[in-house]
Design a protein around this motif. Structure first.
Motif, mmCIF file in Angstrom:
data_model
loop_
_atom_site.group_PDB
_atom_site.id
_atom_site.type_symbol
_atom_site.label_atom_id
_atom_site.label_comp_id
_atom_site.label_asym_id
_atom_site.label_seq_id
_atom_site.Cartn_x
_atom_site.Cartn_y
_atom_site.Cartn_z
ATOM 1 N N ILE A 44 0.997 -1.066 0.022
ATOM 2 C CA ILE A 44 0.087 -0.185 0.076
ATOM 3 C C ILE A 44 1.279 0.878 -0.346
ATOM 4 C CG2 ILE A 44 0.177 -0.367 2.427
ATOM 5 C CD1 ILE A 44 -3.168 1.155 2.289
ATOM 6 N N THR A 69 -2.767 -1.330 -2.853
ATOM 7 C CA THR A 69 -3.283 -0.592 -3.160
ATOM 8 C C THR A 69 -2.998 1.062 -2.590
ATOM 9 O OG1 THR A 69 -5.098 -1.606 -1.846
ATOM 10 C CG2 THR A 69 -5.332 0.477 -1.453
ATOM 11 N N THR A 94 -6.381 -1.487 -6.175
ATOM 12 C CA THR A 94 -7.523 -0.940 -6.489
ATOM 13 C C THR A 94 -6.417 1.003 -6.039
ATOM 14 O OG1 THR A 94 -8.589 -2.239 -4.970
ATOM 15 C CG2 THR A 94 -9.196 0.560 -4.190
#
Length: 202
Positions: A44, A69, A94
Protein backbone atom coordinates in the motif's frame (compact mmCIF):
# COMPACT_ATOMS: atom_id res chain seq x y z
CA UNK A 1 13.38 12.69 -4.50
CA UNK A 2 14.85 12.35 -7.99
CA UNK A 3 15.85 9.30 -10.05
CA UNK A 4 17.41 9.00 -13.50
CA UNK A 5 17.75 5.99 -15.76
CA UNK A 6 15.72 3.15 -17.25
CA UNK A 7 13.46 1.54 -14.66
CA UNK A 8 14.51 3.97 -11.93
CA UNK A 9 11.37 4.07 -9.77
CA UNK A 10 10.80 6.94 -7.36
CA UNK A 11 8.98 5.12 -4.54
CA UNK A 12 8.13 1.42 -4.46
CA UNK A 13 6.16 -0.77 -2.02
CA UNK A 14 6.40 -4.52 -2.66
CA UNK A 15 5.73 -7.85 -0.91
CA UNK A 16 3.21 -6.35 1.51
CA UNK A 17 5.25 -3.22 2.18
CA UNK A 18 3.81 0.19 2.99
CA UNK A 19 4.86 3.73 2.14
CA UNK A 20 3.23 6.84 3.62
CA UNK A 21 4.19 9.99 1.72
CA UNK A 22 3.32 13.51 2.88
CA UNK A 23 4.50 16.82 1.38
CA UNK A 24 6.90 15.02 -0.93
CA UNK A 25 8.17 15.67 -4.46
CA UNK A 26 9.04 12.74 -6.76
CA UNK A 27 10.63 13.21 -10.19
CA UNK A 28 11.84 10.41 -12.44
CA UNK A 29 13.50 10.41 -15.85
CA UNK A 30 13.89 7.28 -17.94
CA UNK A 31 11.91 4.63 -19.78
CA UNK A 32 9.79 2.59 -17.39
CA UNK A 33 10.73 4.89 -14.52
CA UNK A 34 7.43 5.03 -12.63
CA UNK A 35 6.95 7.71 -10.00
CA UNK A 36 5.12 5.52 -7.46
CA UNK A 37 4.89 1.75 -7.82
CA UNK A 38 2.92 -0.57 -5.51
CA UNK A 39 3.23 -4.28 -6.28
CA UNK A 40 1.83 -7.48 -4.71
CA UNK A 41 -1.14 -8.20 -2.44
CA UNK A 42 -1.07 -6.18 0.75
CA UNK A 43 1.31 -3.53 -0.53
CA UNK A 44 0.00 0.00 0.00
CA UNK A 45 1.05 3.55 -0.75
CA UNK A 46 -0.67 6.55 0.82
CA UNK A 47 0.26 9.88 -0.78
CA UNK A 48 -0.94 13.21 0.59
CA UNK A 49 0.13 16.54 -0.90
CA UNK A 50 2.64 14.81 -3.14
CA UNK A 51 3.92 16.06 -6.50
CA UNK A 52 4.83 13.25 -8.92
CA UNK A 53 6.34 13.81 -12.38
CA UNK A 54 7.83 11.35 -14.87
CA UNK A 55 9.50 11.73 -18.25
CA UNK A 56 10.20 8.66 -20.34
CA UNK A 57 8.53 6.00 -22.46
CA UNK A 58 5.95 3.96 -20.50
CA UNK A 59 6.84 5.75 -17.27
CA UNK A 60 3.58 5.85 -15.32
CA UNK A 61 3.07 8.46 -12.65
CA UNK A 62 1.40 5.99 -10.28
CA UNK A 63 1.33 2.25 -10.96
CA UNK A 64 -0.60 -0.18 -8.73
CA UNK A 65 -0.19 -3.84 -9.71
CA UNK A 66 -1.02 -7.36 -8.50
CA UNK A 67 -3.58 -6.61 -5.82
CA UNK A 68 -1.90 -3.57 -4.29
CA UNK A 69 -3.53 -0.35 -3.07
CA UNK A 70 -2.71 3.31 -3.66
CA UNK A 71 -4.51 6.26 -2.07
CA UNK A 72 -3.90 9.77 -3.46
CA UNK A 73 -5.11 12.89 -1.66
CA UNK A 74 -4.38 16.50 -2.66
CA UNK A 75 -1.77 15.16 -5.06
CA UNK A 76 -0.50 16.27 -8.48
CA UNK A 77 0.64 13.63 -10.98
CA UNK A 78 2.05 14.50 -14.40
CA UNK A 79 3.66 12.39 -17.13
CA UNK A 80 5.22 13.56 -20.40
CA UNK A 81 6.29 10.37 -22.18
CA UNK A 82 4.45 8.29 -24.75
CA UNK A 83 2.38 5.40 -23.36
CA UNK A 84 2.74 6.87 -19.85
CA UNK A 85 -0.47 6.85 -17.82
CA UNK A 86 -0.97 9.26 -14.98
CA UNK A 87 -2.45 6.50 -12.82
CA UNK A 88 -2.58 2.81 -13.80
CA UNK A 89 -4.32 0.14 -11.70
CA UNK A 90 -3.71 -3.42 -12.90
CA UNK A 91 -4.38 -7.04 -11.94
CA UNK A 92 -6.85 -6.65 -9.10
CA UNK A 93 -5.44 -3.46 -7.64
CA UNK A 94 -7.33 -0.58 -6.02
CA UNK A 95 -6.70 3.15 -6.38
CA UNK A 96 -8.46 6.03 -4.66
CA UNK A 97 -8.02 9.61 -5.92
CA UNK A 98 -9.31 12.53 -3.88
CA UNK A 99 -9.01 16.25 -4.64
CA UNK A 100 -6.10 15.72 -7.04
CA UNK A 101 -4.87 16.72 -10.49
CA UNK A 102 -3.76 13.97 -12.89
CA UNK A 103 -2.38 15.07 -16.26
CA UNK A 104 -0.54 13.50 -19.19
CA UNK A 105 1.05 15.14 -22.21
CA UNK A 106 2.57 12.24 -24.16
CA UNK A 107 1.00 10.55 -27.18
CA UNK A 108 -0.69 7.14 -27.15
CA UNK A 109 -1.58 7.27 -23.47
CA UNK A 110 -4.11 4.50 -22.78
CA UNK A 111 -5.78 6.40 -19.98
CA UNK A 112 -4.65 9.38 -17.98
CA UNK A 113 -6.46 7.15 -15.48
CA UNK A 114 -6.50 3.46 -16.40
CA UNK A 115 -8.00 0.39 -14.69
CA UNK A 116 -7.31 -3.01 -16.25
CA UNK A 117 -7.69 -6.67 -15.35
CA UNK A 118 -10.31 -6.55 -12.58
CA UNK A 119 -9.02 -3.40 -10.90
CA UNK A 120 -11.00 -0.67 -9.15
CA UNK A 121 -10.53 3.10 -9.29
CA UNK A 122 -12.50 5.69 -7.32
CA UNK A 123 -12.16 9.39 -8.17
CA UNK A 124 -13.71 12.33 -6.32
CA UNK A 125 -13.30 16.09 -6.68
CA UNK A 126 -10.40 15.73 -9.10
CA UNK A 127 -9.29 16.99 -12.51
CA UNK A 128 -8.12 14.54 -15.17
CA UNK A 129 -6.36 15.96 -18.24
CA UNK A 130 -4.93 14.16 -21.26
CA UNK A 131 -3.13 16.48 -23.67
CA UNK A 132 -1.34 14.16 -26.10
CA UNK A 133 -2.56 12.94 -29.48
CA UNK A 134 -4.17 9.48 -29.79
CA UNK A 135 -4.77 9.38 -26.06
CA UNK A 136 -7.59 8.56 -23.64
CA UNK A 137 -8.86 10.35 -20.55
CA UNK A 138 -10.36 7.35 -18.72
CA UNK A 139 -9.72 3.75 -19.75
CA UNK A 140 -11.27 0.66 -18.15
CA UNK A 141 -11.02 -2.91 -19.42
CA UNK A 142 -11.26 -6.60 -18.53
CA UNK A 143 -13.76 -6.57 -15.67
CA UNK A 144 -12.57 -3.38 -13.99
CA UNK A 145 -14.67 -0.63 -12.42
CA UNK A 146 -14.48 3.15 -12.07
CA UNK A 147 -16.57 5.43 -9.89
CA UNK A 148 -16.10 9.11 -10.68
CA UNK A 149 -17.87 11.93 -8.87
CA UNK A 150 -17.64 15.71 -8.78
CA UNK A 151 -14.75 15.67 -11.25
CA UNK A 152 -13.73 16.81 -14.73
CA UNK A 153 -12.11 14.84 -17.55
CA UNK A 154 -10.56 16.76 -20.46
CA UNK A 155 -8.66 15.59 -23.54
CA UNK A 156 -7.09 18.15 -25.90
CA UNK A 157 -5.06 16.01 -28.31
CA UNK A 158 -6.16 14.99 -31.78
CA UNK A 159 -7.79 11.60 -32.37
CA UNK A 160 -8.42 11.09 -28.68
CA UNK A 161 -11.19 9.67 -26.48
CA UNK A 162 -12.67 11.09 -23.33
CA UNK A 163 -13.48 7.57 -22.13
CA UNK A 164 -12.86 4.08 -23.48
CA UNK A 165 -14.78 1.37 -21.59
CA UNK A 166 -14.32 -2.30 -22.50
CA UNK A 167 -16.09 -5.08 -20.57
CA UNK A 168 -16.05 -2.91 -17.45
CA UNK A 169 -18.37 -0.67 -15.41
CA UNK A 170 -17.95 3.08 -15.16
CA UNK A 171 -20.26 5.19 -13.00
CA UNK A 172 -20.32 8.98 -13.36
CA UNK A 173 -21.93 11.41 -10.94
CA UNK A 174 -21.79 15.17 -11.37
CA UNK A 175 -18.81 14.71 -13.69
CA UNK A 176 -18.02 16.55 -16.93
CA UNK A 177 -16.19 14.75 -19.76
CA UNK A 178 -14.95 16.99 -22.58
CA UNK A 179 -12.86 16.48 -25.73
CA UNK A 180 -11.35 19.39 -27.65
CA UNK A 181 -8.92 17.83 -30.15
CA UNK A 182 -9.62 17.22 -33.83
CA UNK A 183 -11.36 13.94 -34.66
CA UNK A 184 -11.92 13.13 -31.00
CA UNK A 185 -14.83 11.30 -29.35
CA UNK A 186 -16.38 11.78 -25.92
CA UNK A 187 -16.96 8.13 -25.02
CA UNK A 188 -16.55 4.66 -26.53
CA UNK A 189 -18.34 1.97 -24.54
CA UNK A 190 -18.40 -1.73 -25.36
CA UNK A 191 -20.32 -2.64 -22.22
CA UNK A 192 -21.57 -0.24 -19.54
CA UNK A 193 -21.52 3.41 -18.60
CA UNK A 194 -24.03 4.80 -16.13
CA UNK A 195 -24.70 8.38 -15.17
CA UNK A 196 -27.34 8.65 -12.42
CA UNK A 197 -27.41 12.44 -12.48
CA UNK A 198 -28.14 14.91 -15.26
CA UNK A 199 -25.77 14.58 -18.19
CA UNK A 200 -23.35 17.50 -18.07
CA UNK A 201 -21.60 16.98 -21.36
CA UNK A 202 -20.07 14.03 -23.07
Amino acid sequence: MTTTGTGSIGVQAIAGGRADLVDTTIATSGNGAHGIHANDNGSIVNATRVDVSTSGFSAHGVYADRGSTVNLTDTHVSTSGAYSSGVLASSGSTVSIQNSLIETSGAYVYGAISAVNNSDVTINQSDIRSNGDYSIGLYASSGSSMNISNSTVLTTGANSLGMDIRNSDVHLQNTHVRTEGANSVGALSLIHISEPTRRRGI
